[in-house]
Design an enzyme around this catalytic site. Sequence first.
Site, mmCIF file in Angstrom:
data_model
loop_
_atom_site.group_PDB
_atom_site.id
_atom_site.type_symbol
_atom_site.label_atom_id
_atom_site.label_comp_id
_atom_site.label_asym_id
_atom_site.label_seq_id
_atom_site.Cartn_x
_atom_site.Cartn_y
_atom_site.Cartn_z
ATOM 1 N N HIS A 163 6.195 -5.812 -2.787
ATOM 2 C CA HIS A 163 4.930 -5.878 -2.195
ATOM 3 C C HIS A 163 4.379 -4.640 -2.395
ATOM 4 O O HIS A 163 5.142 -3.473 -2.683
ATOM 5 C CB HIS A 163 5.311 -5.669 -0.607
ATOM 6 N N ASP B 11 5.623 -1.553 -0.939
ATOM 7 C CA ASP B 11 7.070 -1.180 -1.175
ATOM 8 C C ASP B 11 7.123 0.009 -2.275
ATOM 9 O O ASP B 11 7.961 1.040 -2.436
ATOM 10 C CB ASP B 11 8.088 -2.154 -1.908
#
Length: 437
Positions: free
Chosen positions: A100, A103
């Site tokens: 993501h 992240d």
Amino acid sequence: MTEYFNIKKVQYEGPNSKNDFAFKFYNPDQILLGKKMKEHLPFAMAWWHNLCNGGKDIFGDETADKSFGAETKTMEHAKAKADAGFEMMEKLGIEYFCFHDLDLVAEADDIKETNRRLDEISDYILEKMKTTGIKCLWGTANMFNNSRYMNGAGSTTSADVFCFAAAQVKKALDLTVKLGGKGYVFWGGREGYETLLNTDMKFELDNIANLMSMAVEYGRKIGFKGDFYIEPKPKEPMKHQYDYDAATAIGFLKQYGLDKDFKLNVEANHATLAGHTFQHDLRVSAMNGMLGSIDANQGDNLLGWDTDQFPSNVYDTTLCMYEVLKAGGITGGLNFDAKTRRPSYTREDMLHAFILGMDSFALGLLNAAKIVEDGRIDDFVKERYSSFESGIGAEIVGKKTKLEDLAAYAEKLGEPALPESGRQEKLEAILNTVMFG
Ligand code: XUL
Ligand code: CO
């Protein structure tokens, strides 16, 4: 450079090995059905569970230290995470990762600064990809953590939040293309509702489709040639999520004309939360030509939420790989969207978890290849429908009949004989023999 995992590269040592840091079944270069095991099993590491998640739950704090020796939320931390992740993937022989946007870096107060951080970290990751040969399986945007997304992203009640989501998708697509990702995932994190007393369901679905259409248009414009994926899930965090299961997501994609650009990313634990087997959602996707990628994990039969465990159930991995082989393989990969249990908080536990998952899938593949080669199950299913191969059955399949013709046939015939036995127990015994014989 700091070494985060104090082991040498994990090797295949065979089922008799007692070495905790060796594969017992995953033998990457072993040939099966004309392909290397590692080609049948394109494993991926999920950035979020491994490099970000410290085991926090609603009752307690983190147990695992994911600082990797750096001050958290800094760019040094972002780079240390990348260093640790690449070291772990190299040592395990994992060739792909999934991420993501958030992240990779800590979100800043200003989206322009967040995007600058993403540019910096993606340059850094790209270098590591070049030196290691590790590739990106798919990217996505985290549009569920931040409180602005309390009502979802595409399904939000705020046009401004919708635009913010669009900005995140645009940047996440830029990153996916920059890193050469094979796919781009939409998991409908909060795309759903709690009560229809405050929700216009049709309006929200139209808006989600609109966001996806704009993503396709932009992605193709910047040269994204891969697949977009919907990752179905029935609930959690929302009470009712729109992409309930594979069948629902496929219906949605067809309704809005998105089915040419999208496939599905099927997650085991999401399928079981929907009241299906993992195999069911794989089959539904495959028979529609839409089995794109797989989030390889497992849930717990006694818990009604997404426990995201590393796969250990070999029946499930076997039936998963059976579906994959029958579908002629997947263009995506097998992403371990999985985390160690909260009390398994050390780096050794992370390695044990991957070795477990990779060995479970290797066993699944070995078994699935045996089922295909054995042929008894496939032959049984074919034979079960053989009354449709000739006579009136063939005419029905060939669409040569009218309802009146069939009624006349039935009246002439009288009471039909019972269909042949389904032989479920015999087939389950064959499965056991093939697996353990
Ligand atoms: C959540 C889940 C996500 C997606 C990517 O249940 O599976 O991690 O895989 O957003
Ligand atoms: Co997932």
